[in-house]
Design a protein around this motif. Structure first.
Motif, short mmCIF file in Angstrom:
data_model
loop_
_atom_site.label_atom_id
_atom_site.label_comp_id
_atom_site.label_asym_id
_atom_site.label_seq_id
_atom_site.Cartn_x
_atom_site.Cartn_y
_atom_site.Cartn_z
N LYS A 68 54.89 57.18 42.19
CA LYS A 68 53.63 56.71 42.80
C LYS A 68 52.43 57.21 42.00
N LYS A 69 52.48 58.47 41.61
CA LYS A 69 51.38 59.07 40.84
C LYS A 69 51.19 58.35 39.51
N ILE A 70 52.29 58.08 38.82
CA ILE A 70 52.21 57.40 37.52
C ILE A 70 51.72 55.97 37.69
N PHE A 71 52.27 55.28 38.66
CA PHE A 71 51.89 53.88 38.86
C PHE A 71 50.42 53.75 39.21
N ARG A 72 49.92 54.61 40.07
CA ARG A 72 48.53 54.50 40.54
C ARG A 72 47.52 55.20 39.65
N GLY A 73 47.92 56.31 39.04
CA GLY A 73 46.95 57.08 38.27
C GLY A 73 47.30 57.35 36.82
N GLY A 74 48.51 56.97 36.41
CA GLY A 74 48.93 57.23 35.03
C GLY A 74 49.27 58.69 34.80
N ILE A 75 49.32 59.09 33.53
CA ILE A 75 49.58 60.48 33.16
C ILE A 75 48.48 60.85 32.17
N CYS B 125 47.07 47.05 35.21
CA CYS B 125 47.46 45.72 34.72
C CYS B 125 48.33 44.96 35.72
N HIS B 126 49.17 45.71 36.43
CA HIS B 126 50.15 45.05 37.31
C HIS B 126 49.71 45.02 38.76
N SER B 127 48.47 45.45 39.03
CA SER B 127 47.82 45.45 40.35
C SER B 127 48.38 46.55 41.25
N ALA B 128 47.59 46.93 42.24
CA ALA B 128 47.93 48.07 43.10
C ALA B 128 49.22 47.87 43.87
N GLU C 132 47.33 63.59 30.77
CA GLU C 132 47.59 64.49 29.65
C GLU C 132 48.39 63.84 28.53
N LYS C 133 49.03 62.70 28.83
CA LYS C 133 49.80 61.98 27.82
C LYS C 133 49.13 60.66 27.42
N ASN C 134 47.95 60.44 27.97
CA ASN C 134 47.21 59.20 27.69
C ASN C 134 48.01 57.96 28.11
N VAL C 135 48.70 58.08 29.25
CA VAL C 135 49.44 56.95 29.81
C VAL C 135 48.59 56.36 30.93
N PRO C 136 48.14 55.12 30.79
CA PRO C 136 47.28 54.51 31.82
C PRO C 136 48.06 54.17 33.09
#
Length: 218
Positions: free
Chosen positions: A137-144, A155-158, A146-150
């Motif tokens: 959930k954290k990655i999907f909504r907020g990315g990472i 792009c895929h909507s909430a 420190e790793k520059n992962v959006p």
């Protein structure tokens, strides 16, 4: 060029333009309106004469796959399905099963299939790993950060519905299939400049977590 030739050349140019206009009009008339009934028939029975296997065998009834390794197509954007079929047909996207099937399909076949699948409603999925659902959930909504992962949602909507003609629907997709595709992007065996770069920064755990999370989106 003398003055006598000029009218002849002008007349010739007008004639050529007229011929081109007629040809263009004829080409437009060749565009066949998508037929969902034909798409349903092709989806359910295939066409052995053209080496087109019935889609239902791998992608399930009405596009709802029951095989975790094969994607659900119900609810997927038509433009995305078309792009993938064209990529399989050209060899741009590699897949030993889909390549020969797509090569046997015409543009009309593709549009008919898309019209049929557009009427199909996806069966809701569910996240299965409660231990990683919060990470996903954290990655999907907020990315990472420190790793520059959006954030995937950018792009895929909430809700994972994607954006027609731009980004595919992910909601309800099998965790195993999504994981396999992300791994392919990371290994550069599936090409997409944006995804190739993003997934290279993700660990196996992060890929599996976000894949499991999107399976439960509706």
């Amino acid at each position: 060029m003398n003055r006598i030739c000029l009218p002849i050349v002008k007349s010739l140019c007008i004639s050529l333009l007229a011929i081109a206009s007629v040809a263009h009009a004829a080409e437009e008339k060749k565009v066949v309106k998508a037929d969902a009934a034909k798409g349903e028939a092709l989806y359910n029975t295939g066409d052995a004469t053209r080496n087109i296997t019935a889609c239902i065998a791998c992608h399930g009834a009405a596009g709802n796959s029951s095989i975790a390794e094969n994607p659900t197509l119900a609810g997927q954007h038509g433009a995305y399905i078309h792009k993938q079929l064209v990529s399989f047909k050209s060899g741009e996207r590699k897949n030993a099963i889909m390549a020969p099937i797509a090569k046997g399909m015409t543009e009309e076949d593709m549009q008919n299939l898309i019209a049929y699948l557009a009427k199909s409603k996806p069966t809701p999925g569910a996240a299965k790993n409660k231990d990683t659902v919060e990470l996903g959930k954290k990655i999907f909504r907020g990315g990472i950060a420190e790793k520059n992962v959006p954030a995937c949602a950018a792009c895929h909507s909430a809700n994972g519905a994607g954006m027609p003609a731009q980004f595919p629907r992910l909601a309800g997709q099998h965790q195993a299939y999504t994981t396999a595709q992300l791994m392919s992007f990371r290994a550069d065996t599936r090409k997409n400049d944006q995804m190739n770069k993003i997934v290279k920064r993700m660990s196996d755990e992060e890929i599996q977590a976000v894949s499991d999370y999107v399976a439960g989106l509706k």
